[in-house]
Design an enzyme around this catalytic site. Sequence first.
Site, PDB file in Angstrom:
ATOM      1  N   HIS A 169     -43.277  52.202  82.897  1.00  0.00           N
ATOM      2  CA  HIS A 169     -43.362  50.780  83.259  1.00  0.00           C
ATOM      3  C   HIS A 169     -44.678  50.519  83.995  1.00  0.00           C
ATOM      4  CE1 HIS A 169     -42.361  47.021  85.301  1.00  0.00           C
ATOM      5  NE2 HIS A 169     -41.155  46.994  84.801  1.00  0.00           N
ATOM      6  N   GLU A 272     -45.957  47.976  79.028  1.00  0.00           N
ATOM      7  CA  GLU A 272     -45.027  49.099  79.169  1.00  0.00           C
ATOM      8  C   GLU A 272     -44.693  49.693  77.804  1.00  0.00           C
ATOM      9  OE1 GLU A 272     -41.685  47.371  81.336  1.00  0.00           O
ATOM     10  OE2 GLU A 272     -43.116  45.950  82.216  1.00  0.00           O
TER      11      GLU A 272
HETATM   12  O1  TA6 Z   1     -40.301  45.229  82.518  1.00  0.00           O
HETATM   13  C1  TA6 Z   1     -40.211  43.894  82.947  1.00  0.00           C
HETATM   14  C2  TA6 Z   1     -39.043  43.786  83.917  1.00  0.00           C
HETATM   15  O2  TA6 Z   1     -37.837  44.146  83.311  1.00  0.00           O
HETATM   16  C3  TA6 Z   1     -39.005  42.360  84.474  1.00  0.00           C
HETATM   17  O3  TA6 Z   1     -37.902  41.646  83.951  1.00  0.00           O
HETATM   18  C4  TA6 Z   1     -38.933  42.571  85.991  1.00  0.00           C
HETATM   19  O4  TA6 Z   1     -37.588  42.708  86.387  1.00  0.00           O
HETATM   20  C5  TA6 Z   1     -39.728  43.875  86.128  1.00  0.00           C
HETATM   21  O5  TA6 Z   1     -39.253  44.676  85.042  1.00  0.00           O
HETATM   22  C6  TA6 Z   1     -39.647  44.544  87.477  1.00  0.00           C
HETATM   23  O6  TA6 Z   1     -38.380  45.126  87.649  1.00  0.00           O
HETATM   24  P1  TA6 Z   1     -38.102  45.875  89.071  1.00  0.00           P
HETATM   25  O7  TA6 Z   1     -36.721  46.405  88.922  1.00  0.00           O
HETATM   26  O8  TA6 Z   1     -39.133  46.948  89.232  1.00  0.00           O
HETATM   27  O9  TA6 Z   1     -38.277  44.793  90.123  1.00  0.00           O
END
Ligand code: TA6
Length: 301
Positions: A169, A272
């Site tokens: 991510h 990601e």
């Molecule tokens: O990958 C995008 C996502 O799923 C967004 O929807 C947002 O929630 C981001 O990840 C960050 O997630 P986190 O759990 O690290 O705050």
Amino acid sequence: MSDSAALNQRFGIPGHISFKETDGMIVAEIDNLHAKADICLQGAHLMHWTPHGQPAVIWMSPAATLAPGKSIRGGVPVCWPWFGPHATRTDVPGHGFARTVMWEVIGTKALEDNGTWIALRLVPTDATRAQWPYPSEVVLQIAIGKTLDMDLGTLNTGSEPITIGDALHTYFTVSDIREVLVHGLEGTTYIDKVDGGSYKKQSGPVLIEQEVDRVYLDTSGDCVIEDPGWQRRIRIAKRGSHSTVVWNPWFEKAQKMGDLGENGYRKMLCVESTNAANDIVTIAPKKEHHLWVRYSVEAEK
Ligand code: TA6
């Protein structure tokens, strides 16, 4: 002997990698001929990667905190063994537990190209087994050099198939989010999580002019972040992933999240490499799945 002292004795390599303890967290520090990087052992979380002579490629929030069991805002969070909310359970964390539990170092190496290699393995606990009772082993291998290579490997050690979702991510640093373009997703279909999960088609490169949270389907080619402000392009090559998430929270969401720093959203962009949505992976007994990426920096053409 402290944990970091024992790690330095067993895995430290002068001119490559050493270990230190910060706020009770163990961090591997890499400083070689090509780049600097650091990795928190909690979550096997790469926090920074800065090739010498370049602005940082991987972004870390100025408001990020390191605390046991807490995810770190920025770097490369490892999402495993599911991506996003769990399919059925509400009592388990989004993006899985891997990024908030301890991993152990299982190897380090000085590479022939003067890069540095490290391998980390997730340490299962009763708490992780309560969320994921399936016999498996997950290892993250990272090579830090002129490029940043990351390989998230899942081995099914059991006698039944297992199904996972996972992701690297990654938060990339950009000069100004309003100036950058993401190439490589043209013409593909994406799930727009900002618009009720509707399916849309990407026309041209991705511009970020508002909150963007998209899962691009059937995408296995390279993406390139074109950053005219720093006259550079960040190339994201991958294998073992057929879905790509592009995310920037933009101003309002960033304000609510509270840990991106003052206007931090303008300096970051997540591209990601995932096994998400319909791209989840079933692994046969004794077989492995690898999600591999290579990040590299090119001068603006
Ligand atoms: O990958 C995008 C996502 O799923 C967004 O929807 C947002 O929630 C981001 O990840 C960050 O997630 P986190 O759990 O690290 O705050």
